[in-house]
Design a protein around this motif. Sequence first.
Motif, PDB file in Angstrom:
ATOM      1  N   HIS A  93       0.847  -1.189   0.000  1.00 44.99           N
ATOM      2  CA  HIS A  93       0.000   0.000   0.000  1.00 44.99           C
ATOM      3  C   HIS A  93       0.882   1.238   0.000  1.00 44.99           C
ATOM      4  O   HIS A  93       2.119   1.124   0.034  1.00 44.99           O
ATOM      5  CB  HIS A  93      -0.937  -0.020   1.210  1.00 44.99           C
ATOM      6  N   PHE A  94       0.278   2.386  -0.035  1.00 48.76           N
ATOM      7  CA  PHE A  94       1.041   3.627  -0.166  1.00 48.76           C
ATOM      8  C   PHE A  94       2.056   3.804   0.960  1.00 48.76           C
ATOM      9  O   PHE A  94       3.121   4.381   0.765  1.00 48.76           O
ATOM     10  CB  PHE A  94       0.088   4.837  -0.207  1.00 48.76           C
ATOM     11  N   TYR A  95       1.757   3.275   2.159  1.00 43.90           N
ATOM     12  CA  TYR A  95       2.627   3.488   3.305  1.00 43.90           C
ATOM     13  C   TYR A  95       3.845   2.557   3.324  1.00 43.90           C
ATOM     14  O   TYR A  95       4.805   2.814   4.064  1.00 43.90           O
ATOM     15  CB  TYR A  95       1.848   3.338   4.619  1.00 43.90           C
ATOM     16  N   ASN A  96       3.848   1.462   2.537  1.00 46.76           N
ATOM     17  CA  ASN A  96       5.030   0.601   2.512  1.00 46.76           C
ATOM     18  C   ASN A  96       5.541   0.315   1.100  1.00 46.76           C
ATOM     19  O   ASN A  96       6.467  -0.466   0.919  1.00 46.76           O
ATOM     20  CB  ASN A  96       4.757  -0.716   3.238  1.00 46.76           C
ATOM     21  N   PHE A  97       4.923   0.950   0.105  1.00 45.50           N
ATOM     22  CA  PHE A  97       5.315   0.704  -1.283  1.00 45.50           C
ATOM     23  C   PHE A  97       6.763   1.114  -1.542  1.00 45.50           C
ATOM     24  O   PHE A  97       7.547   0.356  -2.125  1.00 45.50           O
ATOM     25  CB  PHE A  97       4.376   1.469  -2.230  1.00 45.50           C
ATOM     26  N   ILE A  98       7.139   2.314  -1.102  1.00 42.75           N
ATOM     27  CA  ILE A  98       8.498   2.813  -1.346  1.00 42.75           C
ATOM     28  C   ILE A  98       9.526   1.939  -0.633  1.00 42.75           C
ATOM     29  O   ILE A  98      10.597   1.645  -1.189  1.00 42.75           O
ATOM     30  CB  ILE A  98       8.626   4.285  -0.905  1.00 42.75           C
ATOM     31  N   TYR A  99       9.198   1.508   0.586  1.00 44.06           N
ATOM     32  CA  TYR A  99      10.120   0.634   1.328  1.00 44.06           C
ATOM     33  C   TYR A  99      10.402  -0.645   0.546  1.00 44.06           C
ATOM     34  O   TYR A  99      11.562  -1.033   0.358  1.00 44.06           O
ATOM     35  CB  TYR A  99       9.532   0.297   2.695  1.00 44.06           C
ATOM     36  N   HIS A 100       9.345  -1.326   0.092  1.00 39.40           N
ATOM     37  CA  HIS A 100       9.528  -2.574  -0.654  1.00 39.40           C
ATOM     38  C   HIS A 100      10.209  -2.328  -2.001  1.00 39.40           C
ATOM     39  O   HIS A 100      10.955  -3.188  -2.483  1.00 39.40           O
ATOM     40  CB  HIS A 100       8.179  -3.262  -0.863  1.00 39.40           C
ATOM     41  N   LEU A 101       9.974  -1.173  -2.572  1.00 38.94           N
ATOM     42  CA  LEU A 101      10.635  -0.824  -3.831  1.00 38.94           C
ATOM     43  C   LEU A 101      12.143  -0.692  -3.617  1.00 38.94           C
ATOM     44  O   LEU A 101      12.939  -1.177  -4.425  1.00 38.94           O
ATOM     45  CB  LEU A 101      10.058   0.488  -4.375  1.00 38.94           C
ATOM     46  N   ILE A 102      12.533  -0.055  -2.521  1.00 39.85           N
ATOM     47  CA  ILE A 102      13.956   0.115  -2.202  1.00 39.85           C
ATOM     48  C   ILE A 102      14.604  -1.225  -1.871  1.00 39.85           C
ATOM     49  O   ILE A 102      15.720  -1.527  -2.317  1.00 39.85           O
ATOM     50  CB  ILE A 102      14.132   1.107  -1.031  1.00 39.85           C
ATOM     51  N   VAL A 103      13.887  -2.033  -1.085  1.00 35.84           N
ATOM     52  CA  VAL A 103      14.413  -3.345  -0.707  1.00 35.84           C
ATOM     53  C   VAL A 103      14.550  -4.254  -1.935  1.00 35.84           C
ATOM     54  O   VAL A 103      15.424  -5.117  -1.998  1.00 35.84           O
ATOM     55  CB  VAL A 103      13.498  -4.001   0.353  1.00 35.84           C
ATOM     56  N   GLY A 104      13.683  -4.053  -2.912  1.00 35.73           N
ATOM     57  CA  GLY A 104      13.758  -4.830  -4.144  1.00 35.73           C
ATOM     58  C   GLY A 104      13.026  -6.153  -4.101  1.00 35.73           C
ATOM     59  O   GLY A 104      13.389  -7.095  -4.815  1.00 35.73           O
ATOM     60  N   ASP A 105      11.971  -6.239  -3.282  1.00 39.44           N
ATOM     61  CA  ASP A 105      11.224  -7.498  -3.194  1.00 39.44           C
ATOM     62  C   ASP A 105       9.818  -7.386  -3.783  1.00 39.44           C
ATOM     63  O   ASP A 105       8.930  -8.166  -3.444  1.00 39.44           O
ATOM     64  CB  ASP A 105      11.154  -7.990  -1.753  1.00 39.44           C
ATOM     65  N   LEU A 106       9.616  -6.414  -4.673  1.00 34.65           N
ATOM     66  CA  LEU A 106       8.335  -6.268  -5.351  1.00 34.65           C
ATOM     67  C   LEU A 106       8.348  -7.013  -6.680  1.00 34.65           C
ATOM     68  O   LEU A 106       9.346  -7.012  -7.399  1.00 34.65           O
ATOM     69  CB  LEU A 106       8.026  -4.794  -5.614  1.00 34.65           C
ATOM     70  N   TYR A 107       7.227  -7.654  -6.991  1.00 38.22           N
ATOM     71  CA  TYR A 107       7.091  -8.365  -8.258  1.00 38.22           C
ATOM     72  C   TYR A 107       5.816  -7.899  -8.947  1.00 38.22           C
ATOM     73  O   TYR A 107       4.780  -7.755  -8.295  1.00 38.22           O
ATOM     74  CB  TYR A 107       7.011  -9.877  -8.019  1.00 38.22           C
ATOM     75  N   PRO A 108       5.891  -7.657 -10.253  1.00 39.22           N
ATOM     76  CA  PRO A 108       4.662  -7.273 -10.964  1.00 39.22           C
ATOM     77  C   PRO A 108       3.603  -8.357 -10.818  1.00 39.22           C
ATOM     78  O   PRO A 108       3.901  -9.550 -10.935  1.00 39.22           O
ATOM     79  CB  PRO A 108       5.122  -7.150 -12.425  1.00 39.22           C
ATOM     80  N   TYR A 109       2.395  -7.945 -10.536  1.00 39.18           N
ATOM     81  CA  TYR A 109       1.291  -8.890 -10.342  1.00 39.18           C
ATOM     82  C   TYR A 109       1.105  -9.787 -11.570  1.00 39.18           C
ATOM     83  O   TYR A 109       0.724 -10.943 -11.453  1.00 39.18           O
ATOM     84  CB  TYR A 109       0.006  -8.111 -10.059  1.00 39.18           C
ATOM     85  N   SER A 110       1.446  -9.248 -12.738  1.00 42.58           N
ATOM     86  CA  SER A 110       1.275 -10.004 -13.977  1.00 42.58           C
ATOM     87  C   SER A 110       2.204 -11.209 -14.070  1.00 42.58           C
ATOM     88  O   SER A 110       1.970 -12.124 -14.855  1.00 42.58           O
ATOM     89  CB  SER A 110       1.512  -9.085 -15.183  1.00 42.58           C
ATOM     90  N   ARG A 111       3.277 -11.224 -13.259  1.00 42.05           N
ATOM     91  CA  ARG A 111       4.225 -12.343 -13.298  1.00 42.05           C
ATOM     92  C   ARG A 111       3.740 -13.549 -12.500  1.00 42.05           C
ATOM     93  O   ARG A 111       4.299 -14.632 -12.610  1.00 42.05           O
ATOM     94  CB  ARG A 111       5.593 -11.909 -12.766  1.00 42.05           C
ATOM     95  N   LEU A 112       2.725 -13.349 -11.682  1.00 35.35           N
ATOM     96  CA  LEU A 112       2.209 -14.454 -10.877  1.00 35.35           C
ATOM     97  C   LEU A 112       1.254 -15.305 -11.698  1.00 35.35           C
ATOM     98  O   LEU A 112       0.427 -14.803 -12.443  1.00 35.35           O
ATOM     99  CB  LEU A 112       1.473 -13.929  -9.636  1.00 35.35           C
ATOM    100  N   SER A 113       1.377 -16.602 -11.533  1.00 35.39           N
ATOM    101  CA  SER A 113       0.482 -17.512 -12.243  1.00 35.39           C
ATOM    102  C   SER A 113      -0.868 -17.552 -11.541  1.00 35.39           C
ATOM    103  O   SER A 113      -0.946 -17.568 -10.317  1.00 35.39           O
ATOM    104  CB  SER A 113       1.096 -18.920 -12.275  1.00 35.39           C
ATOM    105  N   LYS A 114      -1.932 -17.559 -12.329  1.00 36.53           N
ATOM    106  CA  LYS A 114      -3.289 -17.658 -11.768  1.00 36.53           C
ATOM    107  C   LYS A 114      -3.754 -19.123 -11.730  1.00 36.53           C
ATOM    108  O   LYS A 114      -4.884 -19.405 -11.378  1.00 36.53           O
ATOM    109  CB  LYS A 114      -4.266 -16.824 -12.607  1.00 36.53           C
ATOM    110  N   TYR A 115      -2.854 -20.018 -12.115  1.00 35.51           N
ATOM    111  CA  TYR A 115      -3.181 -21.441 -12.177  1.00 35.51           C
ATOM    112  C   TYR A 115      -3.375 -21.995 -10.764  1.00 35.51           C
ATOM    113  O   TYR A 115      -2.513 -21.860  -9.899  1.00 35.51           O
ATOM    114  CB  TYR A 115      -2.055 -22.187 -12.886  1.00 35.51           C
TER     115      TYR A 115
END
Length: 203
Positions: free
Chosen positions: A60-82
């Motif tokens: 969310h807006f309050y932790n987005f920048i933190y996770h972006l800096i840490v580098g543990d964000l993944y685009p939702y499109s990369r996750l399998s819906k299977y």
Amino acid sequence: MQIRVIVIILVFILILEILSSFFVYFDEGEAVNVKDLFLNIPENFPSNFYIILLRAKNPHFYNFIYHLIVGDLYPYSRLSKYKLIEFKGFKVRDDIQFYGKSDMLCLMLSFWAYSNRLKFMDDFKIGIIGNVSEEGKILPVVGINNKYSIALSENLNVLILPFQNKKDLKNEKEDLYCIFVDDIEEAKKNLLKFSVPEVVNVR
């Protein structure tokens, strides 16, 4: 002036919240025994194989920048819906939400070991990570560092991973023996190294 500042802050928060909706991160997970995943699986199925399940969360807006800096964000499109419902005729338990194909290598190897009557030491615990292409190539997965950390905390003895994820793995430790493989046949050969011969009573 104060109203303008408040409006700018609110717009900034809104932009961050919209951006964050396109990403996920992993902060929870567990190593689950393959034998505990399915209903009515045979008693003699080897209990040495572990799948590492991760739970994806939206920032969310309050932790987005933190996770972006840490580098543990993944685009939702990369996750399998299977969603896995059954495998080899055995149904997944209703209380387990099993999404994605990153554990297909583990399922294939564990059922291969069962069909070939491979035996392993009782306290031997092996985690296996990776998707498998139709040609038998082992494909990389997301969240590899999270899965490695869980395997380490769950005291697994061996971890088999996609070779393509080797460059992504950080802080590899000697406490967990890692094997990186390119294809399913290579994975089978490595698995055979840990099997023990079947003892036959001779009179």
